[in-house]
Enzyme design. Structure first.
Site, mmCIF file in Angstrom:
data_model
loop_
_atom_site.group_PDB
_atom_site.id
_atom_site.type_symbol
_atom_site.label_atom_id
_atom_site.label_comp_id
_atom_site.label_asym_id
_atom_site.label_seq_id
_atom_site.Cartn_x
_atom_site.Cartn_y
_atom_site.Cartn_z
ATOM 1 N N HIS A 42 -13.606 2.019 10.575
ATOM 2 C CA HIS A 42 -12.914 2.524 9.396
ATOM 3 C C HIS A 42 -11.404 2.395 9.479
ATOM 4 C CE1 HIS A 42 -12.099 4.943 5.941
ATOM 5 N NE2 HIS A 42 -11.546 5.913 6.626
ATOM 6 N N LEU B 171 -3.241 9.001 4.719
ATOM 7 C CA LEU B 171 -2.409 8.988 3.514
ATOM 8 C C LEU B 171 -1.096 9.692 3.816
ATOM 9 C CD1 LEU B 171 -5.103 9.870 0.823
ATOM 10 C CD2 LEU B 171 -4.410 7.654 1.673
ATOM 11 N N SER C 118 -17.035 9.722 1.839
ATOM 12 C CA SER C 118 -15.920 10.564 2.318
ATOM 13 C C SER C 118 -16.342 11.691 3.249
ATOM 14 C CB SER C 118 -15.207 11.178 1.118
ATOM 15 O OG SER C 118 -14.357 12.211 1.538
ATOM 16 N N GLU D 10 -0.518 2.264 8.644
ATOM 17 C CA GLU D 10 -1.562 1.962 9.628
ATOM 18 C C GLU D 10 -1.144 0.813 10.550
ATOM 19 O OE1 GLU D 10 -5.401 1.228 7.845
ATOM 20 O OE2 GLU D 10 -6.392 0.912 9.766
ATOM 21 N N GLY E 2 0.845 -1.196 0.000
ATOM 22 C CA GLY E 2 0.000 0.000 0.000
ATOM 23 C C GLY E 2 0.873 1.235 0.000
ATOM 24 N N LEU E 3 0.295 2.356 0.435
ATOM 25 C CA LEU E 3 1.064 3.601 0.401
ATOM 26 C C LEU E 3 2.385 3.452 1.140
ATOM 27 C CD1 LEU E 3 -1.700 6.268 0.937
ATOM 28 C CD2 LEU E 3 -0.361 5.856 -1.113
ATOM 29 N N ARG F 13 -14.060 13.020 13.693
ATOM 30 C CA ARG F 13 -14.817 11.786 13.454
ATOM 31 C C ARG F 13 -15.384 11.155 14.708
ATOM 32 N NH1 ARG F 13 -10.845 9.252 8.774
ATOM 33 N NH2 ARG F 13 -11.483 10.772 7.216
ATOM 34 N N ARG G 274 -7.867 9.577 14.780
ATOM 35 C CA ARG G 274 -7.151 10.142 13.637
ATOM 36 C C ARG G 274 -8.006 11.190 12.942
ATOM 37 N NH1 ARG G 274 -7.232 9.413 8.409
ATOM 38 N NH2 ARG G 274 -8.440 7.488 8.360
#
Lengths: 636, 265
Positions: free
Chosen positions: A401, A441, A284, A425, A42-43, A330, A435
């Site tokens: 999430h 990202l 989103s 992560e 991944g990233l 969030r 977060r």
């Protein structure tokens, strides 16, 4: 377990520069004598693998998907933060640092967060140079949007597919290195164990998912970039393949697991439609720039949303948090949604939902402007629900999430096993107990492009280079253990498919260790999980053989680990007798908001494996706040 | 609702010599399907039933289930990703089918995509094409400030329209020549419209087309089936752009005697 965070001395602004200077270097001619194994693409994994190969190390990279491009970073929608201050709205490295520490409810390590804010600006430069097509203004300059928990516009985006575009950027850098022969890529290959020799990580054991071959790979260091464990809840916004296996098995080999109870419940996901549901889809957070969240004032309201006048709507985020409004962080937005549903004002057939309404912004900006910003999200919503979000409000509900917890790492991203590094992560480092949006990202790429390639050199410089040519009986021993476990799963020949157990575990986790947690609930959950785990090993039904593509077998191994991990998560939630960020203990609240206990819990809890069926040991890393003063977090 | 599924079952991977192996269509009847299920949830439901009955579950690739990872891609009633336009298999819902429907499920079929098992195919040819040149040769370091590179808004939009490709392979599966030109064209187009992509423009076009041919993908039929099935609705414009770029690169190629030696990485 010794926990030395190895934070450099001196003022926070200079710590990273000081560390980079103090780290020993590996000379360019010697780099090719070291081999680094990177698990995950991944990233964090792709950027780390590509960057280390560019430096000259030999790199092997592994992913369970059929291509490195499919890692779940690809699904990130909204954007990536960077303290560029292109908007001239008062942003700075210091403000991003402050927002992130506060957003994490004072449970992250200051020095790491500061470094993250510093590096954020380099990420955007790097991504643009790679050709990532970020949104632009007519001038040709980069555009920004706002995200939760911040009062400046610092989020860079590529429509609602920012993660996809950034991952494809990292994948293109990785692909270039694969083409040059400096990275050897192993797709459809799952890591199932770490090999630790004389206290250092020297290899991994993998299963080739096509042939079933169990193989060892040897190296001079191992990097885990294997993502989060949100699928312990069965239903989450994670991809179906996301799992805890790599980090869990590293934990069982001696890596400390930090703050497993810190999970993020995202406020805006499409509600569950029935028992058949296999995953949840995120809408989103960027939608909250233009969408207003509300529920009816009256309980049991039956009218259609468009027929309910403004005077009978409760825009509860705007009412409760006037200065942040719909862009409250969030954890806070999720809890507020749960509260209105608990009051009986939830919407939809199940009463578990709230509206996210674009009526006003469509009237103000026009349908085209909204389509240009969120077109792909509206399209996705319409596909799943068969409802048109342009003409009626979206129905949304919180869903699991992201997981802030993960393997403990020091300032250099090294776990408690020397030579085992963890990024993205999969580690616990930068987000504390909550977060902020558009920060995942940022962290994945900061770790992979700009932190790990430096810090791993500091470790390797002190190790004799082996280029992966090591003989030791430990490799065969660990491989034999993995083979035995695979065989054991096939030999049970019980009656219930793997998903049955996964769903049952998810229900326990969601009801007892989800949005709100209590002492009694968590104790009950631990008992239920222990029972479920025993049933799994007695009655799971996995068909087929080990020497072929066998998706049930892959799943069974992952669920077996979730069944152990879920218990640790509950245990961590039980022992953290306070509320902070995403961890909400009903016993600790003040007017419905999380109430921290800084005196007793201003630390990260780091769990140490003590052996099968033994209670793990809880260690702590004390957190010092020298630059951002501890305060009650308020978004009012 | 009730459905009758015809599913391709194949236990061994295809080879150049034995393409279909022992594969065959097998019929499964499935009751109590909810119209709100996604197509893949319907398959989960089938697999649950098969497992309980002791029959091997159907293998299929999937991961994100939100239409962006590109893992899924079942050929449904002859159409990659099924009947709904602009939609991946995972985003397709059973409400798109009638009660009692007979549905045919097959793997993507192309010489360059050998079947591995049931509905799972090997699409690593795409990765190899990308490795040949779908990138900008920039290493991690300190490029100049992002805003120092100006990109016109419409150019950024065009680049994005191509870059939105998820690499699922539907374009190849829909084409009777199994051409990968929509996929490869999307890579060319993504970088073509950006100033950052200009220095390697010729080399990229040459290398990508060469790699594509080497993998055994066919030529364009000019029938635009690829565009019709693309879940991201990428336009065949990218194929025209790729062809133009390839010809341009060829015309600009230096004569062989002047070619520099080595260092083409």
């Amino acid at each position: 377990m010794k926990l030395d965070a190895r934070i450099p001395d001196g003022p926070i602004e200079g710590k990273w520069e000081k560390r980079r200077f103090d780290l020993k270097l590996v000379n360019p001619a010697n780099k090719r004598k070291y081999k680094v194994l990177v698990v995950g693409s991944g990233l964090a994994g792709a950027s780390a693998a590509a960057s280390m190969a560019e430096l000259g190390y030999q790199v092997e990279c592994f992913c369970f998907q059929d291509s490195p491009r499919r890692a779940h970073s690809i699904a990130a929608q909204g954007g990536i933060n960077a303290a560029k201050n292109y908007r001239n709205d008062g942003d700075s490295v210091w403000r991003l640092f402050y927002d992130t520490v506060k957003g994490g409810d004072f449970r992250a390590r200051e020095a790491n967060v500061y470094r993250l804010a510093q590096l954020s600006v380099n990420i955007i430069d790097q991504a643009v140079a790679q050709g990532v097509p970020f949104a632009r203004e007519y001038s040709g300059l980069l555009d920004n949007r706002s995200f939760g928990g911040a009062q400046v516009s610092r989020t860079f985006y590529a429509r609602g597919q920012t993660g996809q575009q950034l991952l494809l950027g990292a994948y293109s850098a990785l692909s270039r290195q694969i083409g040059l022969g400096t990275v050897k890529m192993f797709p459809r290959t799952e890591m199932l164990d770490v090999v630790v020799i004389d206290g250092h990580a020297k290899g991994i054991v993998v299963r080739d998912l096509l042939t079933g071959e169990i193989r060892t790979h040897k190296g001079d260091a191992v990097v885990l970039a294997t993502g989060g464990y949100g699928n312990v809840f069965y239903l989450s916004t994670n991809a179906k393949g996301c799992n805890v296996t790599a980090t869990w098995r590293a934990y069982k080999r001696g890596a400390g697991f930090a703050n497993p109870c810190y999970t993020q419940i995202h406020p805006t996901c499409i509600p569950v439609s029935g028992d058949h549901q296999s995953k949840l889809t995120l809408m989103s957070e960027s939608l909250r720039n233009d969408g207003r969240v509300w529920v009816p004032l009256k309980k049991g309201e039956k009218r259609k949303p468009i027929d309910i006048p403004d005077s009978e709507r409760d825009y509860y985020l705007e009412r409760k948090y006037p200065s942040f409004g719909n862009l409250a962080p969030r954890d806070i937005a999720s809890r507020a949604a749960m509260q209105v549903c608990d009051e009986g004002r939830g919407i939809g057939d199940t009463g578990l939902g709230v509206y996210l309404d674009f009526r006003d912004s469509i009237a103000r900006l026009g349908k085209d402007a909204i389509a240009a910003r969120y077109g792909n999200l509206f399209h996705m919503y319409a596909r799943i629900t068969a409802e048109d979000p342009y003409s009626q409000p979206m129905r949304i509900f919180p869903a699991v999430h992201y997981t802030m917890g993960g393997l403990w790492v020091d300032y250099d991203l090294q776990s408690t096993i020397p030579g085992l590094f963890v990024c993205g992560e999969a580690n616990f480092s930068d987000h504390g107990s909550n977060r902020l949006g558009a920060s995942a990202l940022m962290q994945g790429l900061a770790d992979g492009y700009f932190v790990l390639p430096y810090t791993i050199g500091g470790y390797l410089a002190g190790q004799k280079a082996t280029a992966g040519i090591i003989e030791h009986p430990e490799f065969a021993r660990v491989a034999a253990e993995v083979t035995a476990m695979t065989k054991k799963l096939l030999d049970i020949k019980g009656t219930r498919p793997v998903d049955d157990f996964h769903k049952a575990l998810g229900k326990i986790m969601w009801s007892k260790c989800g949005m709100a947690r209590t002492e009694a609930g968590l104790k009950d959950a631990i008992q239920q999980i222990t029972k479920l785990r025993a049933e799994f090993w007695r009655d799971v039904k996995v068909l087929g053989s080990e020497s072929t593509l066998n998706q049930s077998l892959e799943k069974a191994g992952r669920v077996a680990d979730f069944l152990e991990f879920g218990e640790l998560m509950c245990r961590d939630a039980l022992e953290r007798r306070e509320s902070c960020g995403g961890h909400f203990r009903e016993e600790w609240q003040e007017l419905g908001e999380a109430k921290r206990d800084d005196e007793n819990f201003r630390h990260s809890a780091v769990w140490e494996y003590a052996g099968p069926d033994k209670t793990p040991i809880r260690n702590t890393e004390q957190l010092e706040f020298e630059n951002v003063h501890l305060a009650v977090r308020s978004y009012k | 609702m009730k459905v009758k599924l015809h599913i391709w079952r194949q236990s061994k991977a295809s080879t150049a010599q034995n393409f279909a192996q022992d594969g065959k269509m097998v019929v499964y009847e499935l009751d109590n399907v909810s119209k709100d299920m996604s197509f893949l949830e319907m398959l989960d439901f089938l697999n649950d039933k098969l497992t309980r009955e002791g029959e091997l579950p159907v293998a299929f690739d999937h991961d994100c289930r939100e239409g962006v990872c590109g893992s899924c891609g079942i050929v449904i009633d002859g159409i990659p990703h099924g009947p709904q336009r602009g939609t991946t298999t995972c985003q397709l819902h059973m409400r798109s089918f009638k009660d009692g429907a007979e549905i045919y499920l097959e793997p993507m079929r192309a010489k360059a995509f050998p079947v591995l098992k049931d509905l799972v195919v090997n699409r690593s040819a795409f990765d190899r094409v990308v490795q040949a040149g779908a990138f900008i040769s920039v290493s991690t370091g300190a490029p100049k400030d992002a805003n120092a590179i100006l990109v016109a808004k419409d150019a950024a939009e065009k680049a994005f329209d191509a870059a939105t490709c998820i690499g699922c392979g539907a374009c190849v599966a829909a084409c009777k020549n199994a051409s990968a030109m929509l996929f490869v064209g999307a890579k060319v187009s993504h970088f073509l419209h950006l100033p950052q992509g200009q220095p390697e423009r010729d080399r990229r076009a040459r290398n990508l087309v060469t790699a594509m041919d080497k993998e055994g993908f066919g030529n364009c039929t000019n029938q635009n089936e690829c565009e019709a099935v693309c879940p991201k609705e990428i336009s065949v414009r990218v194929i025209a752009e790729m062809n133009r770029e390839f010809v341009r690169a060829k015309l600009r190629e230096e004569p062989p005697s002047h070619k520099r030696v080595g260092g083409d990485g």
